[in-house]
Design a protein around this motif. Structure first.
Motif, PDB file in Angstrom:
ATOM      1  N   GLY A  86      -0.927   0.805   8.925  1.00 59.25           N
ATOM      2  CA  GLY A  86       0.393   0.553   8.361  1.00 59.25           C
ATOM      3  C   GLY A  86       0.894   1.664   7.466  1.00 59.25           C
ATOM      4  N   VAL A  87       0.057   2.083   6.520  1.00 60.13           N
ATOM      5  CA  VAL A  87       0.522   3.105   5.565  1.00 60.13           C
ATOM      6  C   VAL A  87       0.620   4.469   6.237  1.00 60.13           C
ATOM      7  CG1 VAL A  87      -1.742   3.742   4.587  1.00 60.13           C
ATOM      8  CG2 VAL A  87       0.341   3.840   3.163  1.00 60.13           C
ATOM      9  N   LEU A  88      -0.262   4.768   7.184  1.00 65.71           N
ATOM     10  CA  LEU A  88      -0.132   6.027   7.922  1.00 65.71           C
ATOM     11  C   LEU A  88       1.089   5.987   8.833  1.00 65.71           C
ATOM     12  CD1 LEU A  88      -3.876   6.694   8.764  1.00 65.71           C
ATOM     13  CD2 LEU A  88      -2.424   8.064   7.247  1.00 65.71           C
ATOM     14  N   GLY A  89       1.409   4.819   9.375  1.00 62.14           N
ATOM     15  CA  GLY A  89       2.632   4.693  10.140  1.00 62.14           C
ATOM     16  C   GLY A  89       3.866   4.933   9.279  1.00 62.14           C
ATOM     17  N   ALA A  90       3.807   4.500   8.017  1.00 59.84           N
ATOM     18  CA  ALA A  90       4.911   4.761   7.100  1.00 59.84           C
ATOM     19  C   ALA A  90       5.056   6.260   6.847  1.00 59.84           C
ATOM     20  CB  ALA A  90       4.693   4.014   5.790  1.00 59.84           C
ATOM     21  N   ILE A  91       3.941   6.965   6.731  1.00 54.36           N
ATOM     22  CA  ILE A  91       4.002   8.425   6.578  1.00 54.36           C
ATOM     23  C   ILE A  91       4.604   9.053   7.838  1.00 54.36           C
ATOM     24  CG2 ILE A  91       2.544  10.494   6.492  1.00 54.36           C
ATOM     25  CD1 ILE A  91       0.832   9.027   4.408  1.00 54.36           C
ATOM     26  N   ALA A  92       4.249   8.528   9.014  1.00 56.83           N
ATOM     27  CA  ALA A  92       4.842   9.026  10.254  1.00 56.83           C
ATOM     28  C   ALA A  92       6.351   8.766  10.275  1.00 56.83           C
ATOM     29  CB  ALA A  92       4.178   8.379  11.464  1.00 56.83           C
ATOM     30  N   LEU A  93       6.801   7.641   9.757  1.00 55.86           N
ATOM     31  CA  LEU A  93       8.229   7.362   9.644  1.00 55.86           C
ATOM     32  C   LEU A  93       8.911   8.416   8.756  1.00 55.86           C
ATOM     33  CD1 LEU A  93       8.388   3.484   9.158  1.00 55.86           C
ATOM     34  CD2 LEU A  93       9.520   4.778  10.974  1.00 55.86           C
ATOM     35  N   ALA A  94       8.249   8.744   7.646  1.00 61.14           N
ATOM     36  CA  ALA A  94       8.802   9.750   6.747  1.00 61.14           C
ATOM     37  C   ALA A  94       8.909  11.091   7.437  1.00 61.14           C
ATOM     38  CB  ALA A  94       7.936   9.867   5.483  1.00 61.14           C
ATOM     39  N   GLN A  95       7.903  11.466   8.201  1.00 65.46           N
ATOM     40  CA  GLN A  95       7.941  12.742   8.907  1.00 65.46           C
ATOM     41  C   GLN A  95       9.071  12.759   9.931  1.00 65.46           C
ATOM     42  OE1 GLN A  95       3.886  12.681  10.290  1.00 65.46           O
ATOM     43  NE2 GLN A  95       3.134  13.864   8.535  1.00 65.46           N
ATOM     44  N   GLY A  96       9.327  11.626  10.560  1.00 59.78           N
ATOM     45  CA  GLY A  96      10.409  11.559  11.538  1.00 59.78           C
ATOM     46  C   GLY A  96      11.776  11.714  10.908  1.00 59.78           C
ATOM     47  N   VAL A  97      11.999  11.081   9.759  1.00 62.12           N
ATOM     48  CA  VAL A  97      13.316  11.182   9.134  1.00 62.12           C
ATOM     49  C   VAL A  97      13.517  12.573   8.547  1.00 62.12           C
ATOM     50  CG1 VAL A  97      12.732  10.345   6.802  1.00 62.12           C
ATOM     51  CG2 VAL A  97      14.970   9.908   7.744  1.00 62.12           C
ATOM     52  N   GLN A  98      12.445  13.204   8.081  1.00 62.45           N
ATOM     53  CA  GLN A  98      12.569  14.553   7.541  1.00 62.45           C
ATOM     54  C   GLN A  98      12.863  15.543   8.652  1.00 62.45           C
ATOM     55  OE1 GLN A  98      10.270  17.372   7.659  1.00 62.45           O
ATOM     56  NE2 GLN A  98      11.269  18.594   6.053  1.00 62.45           N
ATOM     57  N   ALA A  99      12.238  15.329   9.833  1.00 58.58           N
ATOM     58  CA  ALA A  99      12.475  16.238  10.967  1.00 58.58           C
ATOM     59  C   ALA A  99      13.905  16.092  11.478  1.00 58.58           C
ATOM     60  CB  ALA A  99      11.479  15.932  12.083  1.00 58.58           C
ATOM     61  N   ALA A 100      14.441  14.860  11.403  1.00 58.21           N
ATOM     62  CA  ALA A 100      15.800  14.627  11.881  1.00 58.21           C
ATOM     63  C   ALA A 100      16.827  15.257  10.957  1.00 58.21           C
ATOM     64  CB  ALA A 100      16.058  13.126  11.996  1.00 58.21           C
ATOM     65  N   VAL A 103       0.871  -1.171   0.000  1.00 64.03           N
ATOM     66  CA  VAL A 103       0.000   0.000   0.000  1.00 64.03           C
ATOM     67  C   VAL A 103       0.911   1.225   0.000  1.00 64.03           C
ATOM     68  CG1 VAL A 103      -1.874   1.248   1.138  1.00 64.03           C
ATOM     69  CG2 VAL A 103      -1.725  -1.257   1.348  1.00 64.03           C
ATOM     70  N   CYS A 104       0.728   2.093  -0.972  1.00 63.78           N
ATOM     71  CA  CYS A 104       1.529   3.321  -1.073  1.00 63.78           C
ATOM     72  C   CYS A 104       0.583   4.515  -0.998  1.00 63.78           C
ATOM     73  CB  CYS A 104       2.301   3.378  -2.391  1.00 63.78           C
ATOM     74  SG  CYS A 104       3.416   1.990  -2.656  1.00 63.78           S
ATOM     75  N   ALA A 105       0.992   5.557  -0.294  1.00 62.23           N
ATOM     76  CA  ALA A 105       0.147   6.734  -0.141  1.00 62.23           C
ATOM     77  C   ALA A 105       0.993   7.989  -0.074  1.00 62.23           C
ATOM     78  CB  ALA A 105      -0.719   6.621   1.114  1.00 62.23           C
ATOM     79  N   VAL A 106       0.370   9.102  -0.414  1.00 61.76           N
ATOM     80  CA  VAL A 106       0.975  10.426  -0.310  1.00 61.76           C
ATOM     81  C   VAL A 106       0.053  11.281   0.541  1.00 61.76           C
ATOM     82  CG1 VAL A 106       1.595  12.531  -1.558  1.00 61.76           C
ATOM     83  CG2 VAL A 106       2.179  10.286  -2.518  1.00 61.76           C
ATOM     84  N   GLY A 107       0.610  11.978   1.542  1.00 61.78           N
ATOM     85  CA  GLY A 107      -0.216  12.840   2.374  1.00 61.78           C
ATOM     86  C   GLY A 107       0.548  13.328   3.579  1.00 61.78           C
ATOM     87  N   THR A 108      -0.215  13.766   4.585  1.00 62.80           N
ATOM     88  CA  THR A 108       0.391  14.254   5.825  1.00 62.80           C
ATOM     89  C   THR A 108      -0.188  13.598   7.067  1.00 62.80           C
ATOM     90  OG1 THR A 108      -1.192  16.081   6.022  1.00 62.80           O
ATOM     91  CG2 THR A 108       0.825  16.512   4.762  1.00 62.80           C
ATOM     92  N   GLY A 109      -1.269  12.814   6.931  1.00 62.12           N
ATOM     93  CA  GLY A 109      -1.899  12.189   8.080  1.00 62.12           C
ATOM     94  C   GLY A 109      -3.244  11.626   7.706  1.00 62.12           C
TER      95      GLY A 109
END
Length: 296
Positions: free
Chosen positions: A282-296, A15-21
């Motif tokens: 799962g896919v929203l958790g992946a977006i949360a992972l992306a937000q974490g790496v971008q913030a770091a 499952v692939c998604a684009v968004g913010t939450g």
């Protein structure tokens, strides 16, 4: 707010998604997990098309495993000793990073789902909890003291060993261990043991009491070792809603009053729960992972 991509990489489907939450998913696609080249290629193509409309700040990958989640490792971002045919020792995160030119966050599918549930779902405001998925495989992850569970590699909760149900002679389906939790209680195990897909079994079939036996023993092990403040259970098998009351009752019975917490003794319906984000965890958790790496 910048846009992020998320990949929930499951053994059966991506499952692939684009968004913010959860309230802002701009695009989403689902497709079967085939060969690594085909499947990762389809994911890359989806994000390349999305990036033409608006650039992505980062991609998060929540993947089936085992995986190497250690950024200091030369094999960071690899799927390693998976029993999924054709996927063992597959580079994943690096291929996405090179193709799309953005930072990539990478973790297990269950740690990703746990992160999503912590941010937006059933584990908000908790600092120690577990997320267990029961489907094609069984995996567990979560947060301890507010941080995702990592260590030697990552948790492999699906491979704990359990007492057999007294009426069960099934050898198990795990190619590594046979009758571990994953070997005895996944969707494929149910199908092979009973000769039909789990979703076609009647709700009063004896399969569900046996399934609850194995899952409850697993949860008791995790309660006694990790002391989670809540257990969130997702995955296709847990869509059988009759499982939750069976598991809760068996957990209380097996603990036998030893863990003296009102959460278990009085409020177990609020302690062992379904994901607040449903199938999107799962896919929203992946977006949360992306937000974490971008913030770091």
């Amino acid at each position: 707010m910048p846009l992020f991509g998320g990949i929930e990489a499951g053994g059966t489907k991506f499952v692939c998604a684009v968004g913010t939450g959860p309230d802002d998913v701009r695009a989403e696609t689902r497709f079967p997990t085939n060969t690594p080249d085909e499947t990762i290629g389809r994911a890359t193509a989806f994000f390349e098309e999305g990036a033409r409309a608006e650039p992505l700040a980062a991609i998060g990958i929540a993947s089936f495993g085992p995986v190497d989640p250690n950024p200091a490792s030369p094999r960071f971002g690899y799927i390693t000793t998976t029993p999924k045919e054709g996927w063992a020792n597959t580079e994943f995160a690096g291929r996405i990073r090179r193709a799309l030119g953005v930072p990539v966050g990478f973790d297990t599918d269950v740690n990703g789902a746990a992160l999503g549930e912590h941010r937006w779902g059933a584990a908000q405001r908790l600092d120690t909890f577990i997320y267990l998925t029961v489907g094609t495989g069984i995996g567990g992850g979560g947060l301890v003291n507010g941080a995702p569970m990592h260590g030697l590699i990552h948790p492999e909760m699906g491979h704990v060993r359990l007492p057999r149900h007294p009426d069960d002679a099934f050898p198990g389906v795990c190619p590594y261990h046979g009758d571990c939790l994953e070997g005895m209680a996944t969707g494929p195990a149910l199908e092979e043991r009973w000769g039909q897909r789990a979703e076609t079994l009647p709700t009063d079939h004896s399969a569900w009491e046996m399934e609850a036996h194995y899952l409850a023993y697993g949860l008791v092990n995790f309660i006694c070792t990790l002391s989670p403040q809540r257990i969130v259970m997702g995955g296709g098998v847990m869509e059988q809603s009759q499982l939750f009351p069976l598991i809760r009752q068996k957990v209380q019975s097996l603990l036998n009053g030893y863990v003296q917490s009102p959460a278990i003794l009085e409020r177990i319906d609020e302690y062992i729960v379904a994901p607040g984000l449903g199938k999107q965890a799962g896919v929203l958790g992946a977006i949360a992972l992306a937000q974490g790496v971008q913030a770091a």
